[in-house]
Design a protein around this motif. Structure first.
Motif, PDB file in Angstrom:
ATOM      1  N   ASN A  31     -10.851   2.472  -3.064  1.00  0.00           N
ATOM      2  CA  ASN A  31     -10.248   2.704  -1.754  1.00  0.00           C
ATOM      3  C   ASN A  31      -8.742   2.469  -1.850  1.00  0.00           C
ATOM      4  O   ASN A  31      -8.300   1.444  -2.360  1.00  0.00           O
ATOM      5  CB  ASN A  31     -10.895   1.741  -0.749  1.00  0.00           C
ATOM      6  CG  ASN A  31     -10.493   2.023   0.675  1.00  0.00           C
ATOM      7  OD1 ASN A  31      -9.326   1.943   1.014  1.00  0.00           O
ATOM      8  ND2 ASN A  31     -11.476   2.338   1.503  1.00  0.00           N
ATOM      9  N   VAL A  32      -7.927   3.405  -1.343  1.00  0.00           N
ATOM     10  CA  VAL A  32      -6.483   3.285  -1.486  1.00  0.00           C
ATOM     11  C   VAL A  32      -5.944   2.036  -0.805  1.00  0.00           C
ATOM     12  O   VAL A  32      -4.949   1.440  -1.252  1.00  0.00           O
ATOM     13  CB  VAL A  32      -5.773   4.549  -0.954  1.00  0.00           C
ATOM     14  CG1 VAL A  32      -5.927   4.676   0.560  1.00  0.00           C
ATOM     15  CG2 VAL A  32      -4.298   4.559  -1.349  1.00  0.00           C
ATOM     16  N   THR A  33      -6.607   1.596   0.254  1.00  0.00           N
ATOM     17  CA  THR A  33      -6.154   0.389   0.946  1.00  0.00           C
ATOM     18  C   THR A  33      -6.278  -0.830   0.051  1.00  0.00           C
ATOM     19  O   THR A  33      -5.423  -1.722   0.081  1.00  0.00           O
ATOM     20  CB  THR A  33      -6.967   0.179   2.235  1.00  0.00           C
ATOM     21  OG1 THR A  33      -6.974   1.397   2.981  1.00  0.00           O
ATOM     22  CG2 THR A  33      -6.386  -0.934   3.072  1.00  0.00           C
ATOM     23  N   ARG A  34      -7.337  -0.894  -0.739  1.00  0.00           N
ATOM     24  CA  ARG A  34      -7.537  -2.013  -1.653  1.00  0.00           C
ATOM     25  C   ARG A  34      -6.792  -1.803  -2.979  1.00  0.00           C
ATOM     26  O   ARG A  34      -6.417  -2.759  -3.645  1.00  0.00           O
ATOM     27  CB  ARG A  34      -9.040  -2.198  -1.908  1.00  0.00           C
ATOM     28  CG  ARG A  34      -9.801  -2.734  -0.670  1.00  0.00           C
ATOM     29  CD  ARG A  34      -9.428  -4.178  -0.422  1.00  0.00           C
ATOM     30  NE  ARG A  34      -9.865  -4.732   0.826  1.00  0.00           N
ATOM     31  CZ  ARG A  34     -11.026  -5.384   1.013  1.00  0.00           C
ATOM     32  NH1 ARG A  34     -11.885  -5.495   0.011  1.00  0.00           N
ATOM     33  NH2 ARG A  34     -11.302  -5.897   2.179  1.00  0.00           N
ATOM     34  N   ARG A  35      -6.548  -0.565  -3.357  1.00  0.00           N
ATOM     35  CA  ARG A  35      -5.858  -0.250  -4.611  1.00  0.00           C
ATOM     36  C   ARG A  35      -4.345  -0.403  -4.469  1.00  0.00           C
ATOM     37  O   ARG A  35      -3.665  -0.818  -5.371  1.00  0.00           O
ATOM     38  CB  ARG A  35      -6.176   1.203  -4.990  1.00  0.00           C
ATOM     39  CG  ARG A  35      -6.713   1.397  -6.364  1.00  0.00           C
ATOM     40  CD  ARG A  35      -7.059   2.842  -6.671  1.00  0.00           C
ATOM     41  NE  ARG A  35      -6.359   3.864  -5.953  1.00  0.00           N
ATOM     42  CZ  ARG A  35      -6.942   4.780  -5.187  1.00  0.00           C
ATOM     43  NH1 ARG A  35      -8.263   4.767  -5.033  1.00  0.00           N
ATOM     44  NH2 ARG A  35      -6.238   5.694  -4.576  1.00  0.00           N
ATOM     45  N   LYS A  36      -3.845   0.063  -3.333  1.00  0.00           N
ATOM     46  CA  LYS A  36      -2.422   0.024  -3.001  1.00  0.00           C
ATOM     47  C   LYS A  36      -1.565   0.658  -4.110  1.00  0.00           C
ATOM     48  O   LYS A  36      -0.773   0.000  -4.783  1.00  0.00           O
ATOM     49  CB  LYS A  36      -1.969  -1.406  -2.680  1.00  0.00           C
ATOM     50  CG  LYS A  36      -2.678  -1.998  -1.466  1.00  0.00           C
ATOM     51  CD  LYS A  36      -1.912  -3.091  -0.817  1.00  0.00           C
ATOM     52  CE  LYS A  36      -2.660  -3.767   0.317  1.00  0.00           C
ATOM     53  NZ  LYS A  36      -3.190  -2.876   1.338  1.00  0.00           N
ATOM     54  N   ASP A  37      -1.719   1.964  -4.241  1.00  0.00           N
ATOM     55  CA  ASP A  37      -1.069   2.684  -5.332  1.00  0.00           C
ATOM     56  C   ASP A  37       0.455   2.548  -5.316  1.00  0.00           C
ATOM     57  O   ASP A  37       1.086   2.362  -6.358  1.00  0.00           O
ATOM     58  CB  ASP A  37      -1.452   4.170  -5.270  1.00  0.00           C
ATOM     59  CG  ASP A  37      -2.945   4.398  -5.417  1.00  0.00           C
ATOM     60  OD1 ASP A  37      -3.614   3.531  -5.989  1.00  0.00           O
ATOM     61  OD2 ASP A  37      -3.435   5.445  -4.952  1.00  0.00           O
ATOM     62  N   LEU A  38       1.068   2.677  -4.133  1.00  0.00           N
ATOM     63  CA  LEU A  38       2.528   2.605  -4.086  1.00  0.00           C
ATOM     64  C   LEU A  38       3.027   1.197  -4.406  1.00  0.00           C
ATOM     65  O   LEU A  38       4.052   1.029  -5.078  1.00  0.00           O
ATOM     66  CB  LEU A  38       3.040   3.049  -2.710  1.00  0.00           C
ATOM     67  CG  LEU A  38       3.191   4.550  -2.520  1.00  0.00           C
ATOM     68  CD1 LEU A  38       3.615   4.875  -1.100  1.00  0.00           C
ATOM     69  CD2 LEU A  38       4.216   5.125  -3.504  1.00  0.00           C
ATOM     70  N   ILE A  39       2.324   0.186  -3.928  1.00  0.00           N
ATOM     71  CA  ILE A  39       2.733  -1.181  -4.239  1.00  0.00           C
ATOM     72  C   ILE A  39       2.614  -1.433  -5.740  1.00  0.00           C
ATOM     73  O   ILE A  39       3.452  -2.113  -6.345  1.00  0.00           O
ATOM     74  CB  ILE A  39       1.901  -2.187  -3.419  1.00  0.00           C
ATOM     75  CG1 ILE A  39       2.416  -2.182  -1.969  1.00  0.00           C
ATOM     76  CG2 ILE A  39       1.970  -3.584  -4.004  1.00  0.00           C
ATOM     77  CD1 ILE A  39       1.756  -3.179  -1.058  1.00  0.00           C
ATOM     78  N   THR A  40       1.593  -0.879  -6.359  1.00  0.00           N
ATOM     79  CA  THR A  40       1.418  -1.040  -7.806  1.00  0.00           C
ATOM     80  C   THR A  40       2.612  -0.497  -8.578  1.00  0.00           C
ATOM     81  O   THR A  40       2.983  -1.037  -9.628  1.00  0.00           O
ATOM     82  CB  THR A  40       0.135  -0.317  -8.263  1.00  0.00           C
ATOM     83  OG1 THR A  40      -0.977  -0.857  -7.553  1.00  0.00           O
ATOM     84  CG2 THR A  40      -0.099  -0.487  -9.744  1.00  0.00           C
ATOM     85  N   MET A  41       3.255   0.556  -8.067  1.00  0.00           N
ATOM     86  CA  MET A  41       4.353   1.206  -8.790  1.00  0.00           C
ATOM     87  C   MET A  41       5.713   0.558  -8.544  1.00  0.00           C
ATOM     88  O   MET A  41       6.727   1.035  -9.063  1.00  0.00           O
ATOM     89  CB  MET A  41       4.389   2.690  -8.424  1.00  0.00           C
ATOM     90  CG  MET A  41       3.203   3.478  -8.970  1.00  0.00           C
ATOM     91  SD  MET A  41       3.347   5.262  -8.663  1.00  0.00           S
ATOM     92  CE  MET A  41       2.723   5.362  -6.993  1.00  0.00           C
ATOM     93  N   ARG A  42       5.756  -0.501  -7.759  1.00  0.00           N
ATOM     94  CA  ARG A  42       7.023  -1.214  -7.557  1.00  0.00           C
ATOM     95  C   ARG A  42       7.531  -1.792  -8.883  1.00  0.00           C
ATOM     96  O   ARG A  42       6.743  -2.085  -9.779  1.00  0.00           O
ATOM     97  CB  ARG A  42       6.839  -2.356  -6.562  1.00  0.00           C
ATOM     98  CG  ARG A  42       6.497  -1.919  -5.173  1.00  0.00           C
ATOM     99  CD  ARG A  42       6.097  -3.097  -4.299  1.00  0.00           C
ATOM    100  NE  ARG A  42       7.210  -3.992  -4.055  1.00  0.00           N
ATOM    101  CZ  ARG A  42       7.329  -5.221  -4.550  1.00  0.00           C
ATOM    102  NH1 ARG A  42       6.410  -5.713  -5.370  1.00  0.00           N
ATOM    103  NH2 ARG A  42       8.359  -5.979  -4.245  1.00  0.00           N
ATOM    104  N   LEU A  43       8.842  -2.005  -8.965  1.00  0.00           N
ATOM    105  CA  LEU A  43       9.468  -2.584 -10.162  1.00  0.00           C
ATOM    106  C   LEU A  43      10.332  -3.769  -9.725  1.00  0.00           C
ATOM    107  O   LEU A  43      11.563  -3.656  -9.595  1.00  0.00           O
ATOM    108  CB  LEU A  43      10.285  -1.525 -10.890  1.00  0.00           C
ATOM    109  CG  LEU A  43       9.463  -0.350 -11.448  1.00  0.00           C
ATOM    110  CD1 LEU A  43      10.377   0.751 -11.962  1.00  0.00           C
ATOM    111  CD2 LEU A  43       8.517  -0.818 -12.537  1.00  0.00           C
TER     112      LEU A  43
END
Length: 575
Positions: free
Chosen positions: A546-558
């Motif tokens: 689920n994207v809410t639990r995966r948080k794709d954009l937050i994962t790509m932060r640097l």
């Protein structure tokens, strides 16, 4: 240093051709010359405009890379020197010391290279050939004012533009190969709006290796107004930049840079989603995420009065309506219980909690809290189990400051339907707030508010031939700042705004802003209730689906770029 005078700017929309660098550069030179002859003092061209974008690998792009400064920048310098202007040019760069390639942009002025930016946050395409940028987020003092650059995906992350405006940037030159939505894109508008700065957006258009680019190049003012734009085709868009407007740093009349609380932002330097979030959040058995479920969220929009009994009657009616629609959570506006401070154990919150218990519903509402000699703009959460907790507003508005003390703690609760974070009102104007709750694993943010109008915008429709289901038609709510807040943090945001002096624009927004049709409730422009069904369940296996639990954009932060966001003196450079 005195504030520079207003000046004319130009953004160039252009369709480059792959394997035709000389043709592309010649076309861009011609368009820059035309813009400069028309009086433009800042000219911005698209990401990778010199070569095209969709390269398979290092070997394919290798014949077209060059250093910065180099032959291409020298040709644009000729125009800048003759006309006394500044030009941003996007191109693939080679670092001659390392042999690494970068997706880069050069700022060229009358005296030559002013500086460069290497794309710091890669899109899916860059890792095929380019390294992530190590020279990034500088602000360049020029005769025109303070100019900064971000490239395409960089702008998805609020931190990039915030870093630059904290250094005093008046103008953000955003060069891009933006796709998959109608433009001017809501993210572009939000970055101008939340930082009270100009965004000069140069996007490409056309089709390249099956990728449809979105066009929509534009100039966006510090209040989020799209001041000039083009939809499709090669074009030069002209507008005016007034650095004095950017230097007020006000969002909806609030001095947002003064409102920042860097000491409370240390979480921004972490990335809690680098590891499997289901494992991370249950590490050591401490604060595991609640089991994801399907549920219904509701927001109620109305105009609270100074009469607590009248407010409670309205809340009771909305709670009954929400319960009848199967809602698990109801969010009400800021200060919707009381405007006269009273203790959290006082009669208004007690009666409110009884409403929540009677309707077997978790309810979030704002009230003026007294605690000894202090008063707070507070949000209370009550449910079937009684009063669950409270949150005290961290970012006080100018009006709040006349009576309230700021809170010092971020607050979230694990409930049967998910992890719920609380914000209120002007907290939502500062992107740091939503990001911190997202990093803490929140599935939902409840945000009671009483914001004035000015955080939404319409679109007249586009001729870009996007494939369905990407919308192309006119939309009165093309841009909603709170929709961006939800999407950039991959969570659901339940925004309940008072409609005392404005249409309110309350709504519930989904966790993926690039999912169409949009996953959101109706947006309210009059008193009423809106609901949204959400689903946090997992399809199985050890990783979240689920994207809410995966948080794709937050994962790509640097986060290694973001240190200036959390230091106490970080807002001083903007003054």
């Amino acid at each position: 240093m005195p504030c520079p005078a207003p000046f004319k700017t130009a953004t160039i929309q252009f369709e480059p051709t792959m394997f035709a660098k000389e043709q592309n550069v010649a076309s861009l030179l011609k368009m820059c010359e035309e813009a400069a002859q028309g009086g433009a003092k800042l000219i911005v061209t698209p990401e990778m405009g010199a070569t095209g974008y969709c390269w398979y690998d290092r070997a394919e792009v290798a014949p077209y890379v060059e250093p910065i400064p180099g032959p291409t920048t020298s040709r644009f310098h000729d125009i800048a020197a003759r006309h006394g202007c500044y030009i941003v040019i996007g191109m693939p760069e080679i670092d001659e010391a390392t042999g690494l390639y970068y997706n880069s942009a050069a700022l060229i002025g009358p005296d030559g290279l002013v500086g460069k930016h290497r794309k710091s946050h890669p899109y899916i395409a860059e890792p095929k050939w380019a390294a992530s940028g190590d020279i990034a987020h500088a602000v360049f003092d020029t005769a025109l004012g303070r100019i900064a650059i971000v490239i395409c995906m960089d702008l998805h992350f609020f931190e990039t533009v915030r870093l630059e405006t904290l250094q005093g940037a008046d103008v953000i030159c955003h060069i891009s190969n933006w796709l998959a939505e109608r433009t001017p894109a809501p993210y572009w508008i939000t970055r101008a709006f939340e930082n009270a700065c100009y965004v000069v957006e140069s996007n490409r258009w056309g089709l390249e290796r099956t990728v449809q680019f979105s066009g929509g190049s534009c100039i966006i003012g510090p209040d989020g107004t799209v001041e000039a734009s083009v939809d499709s085709g090669n074009a030069i868009v002209i507008g005016m930049i007034d650095p004095a407007r950017a230097r007020t740093r006000e969002v909806l009349g609030e001095p947002v840079f003064e409102m920042r609380r860097p000491a409370l932002y240390k979480t921004l330097m972490t990335n809690s989603f680098t590891w499997n979030p289901l494992e991370f959040h249950r590490l050591y058995g401490y604060q595991p995420l609640p089991e994801g479920t399907a549920s219904t969220l509701a927001v109620a929009q109305f105009a609270p009065s100074n009469d607590a009994a009248q407010n409670l009657a309205q809340i009771d009616a909305y709670a009954a309506e929400a319960q009848a629609k199967g809602a698990s959570l109801l969010v009400l506006p800021e200060l919707s219980l009381t405007r006269t401070p009273e203790p959290i154990t006082g009669p208004s919150v007690t009666a409110f909690t009884r409403i929540a218990m009677r309707h077997r519903l978790h309810i979030v509402a704002g009230f003026a809290e007294s605690d000894g000699a202090q008063a707070y703009n507070t949000v209370v959460l009550s449910g079937p189990e009684g009063r669950v907790g409270r949150y005290r507003k961290i970012h006080l508005s100018m009006t709040d400051r006349t009576w309230a003390t700021p809170g010092d703690d971020w607050t979230w609760f694990d409930l049967p339907f998910g992890r719920l974070g609380l914000l209120t009102g002007t907290d939502a104007l500062l992107p740091e707030s939503g990001r911190i709750l997202g990093l803490e694993g929140c599935d939902i943010i409840a945000c009671p508010a009483a914001l004035p109008d000015g955080f939404t915008g319409a679109h007249q429709g586009t001729e870009i031939p996007h494939n369905a289901p990407i919308p192309k038609g006119a939309d009165p709510y093309h841009w909603h700042a709170l929709r961006t807040r939800s999407g950039e943090n991959n969570l659901h945001l339940a925004f309940a705004n008072a409609c005392t002096d404005s249409p309110g624009h309350s709504g519930i927004f989904g966790a993926d802003t690039f999912a169409f049709p949009r996953q959101e409730s109706a947006i309210l422009d009059s008193p009423g209730l809106a609901t949204l069904d959400i689903d946090l369940t997992n399809l199985g296996g050890p990783y979240p689906t689920n994207v809410t639990r995966r948080k794709d954009l937050i994962t790509m932060r640097l986060p290694h770029h973001y240190t200036a966001l959390v230091t106490e003196g970080s807002q001083l450079a903007a003054e």
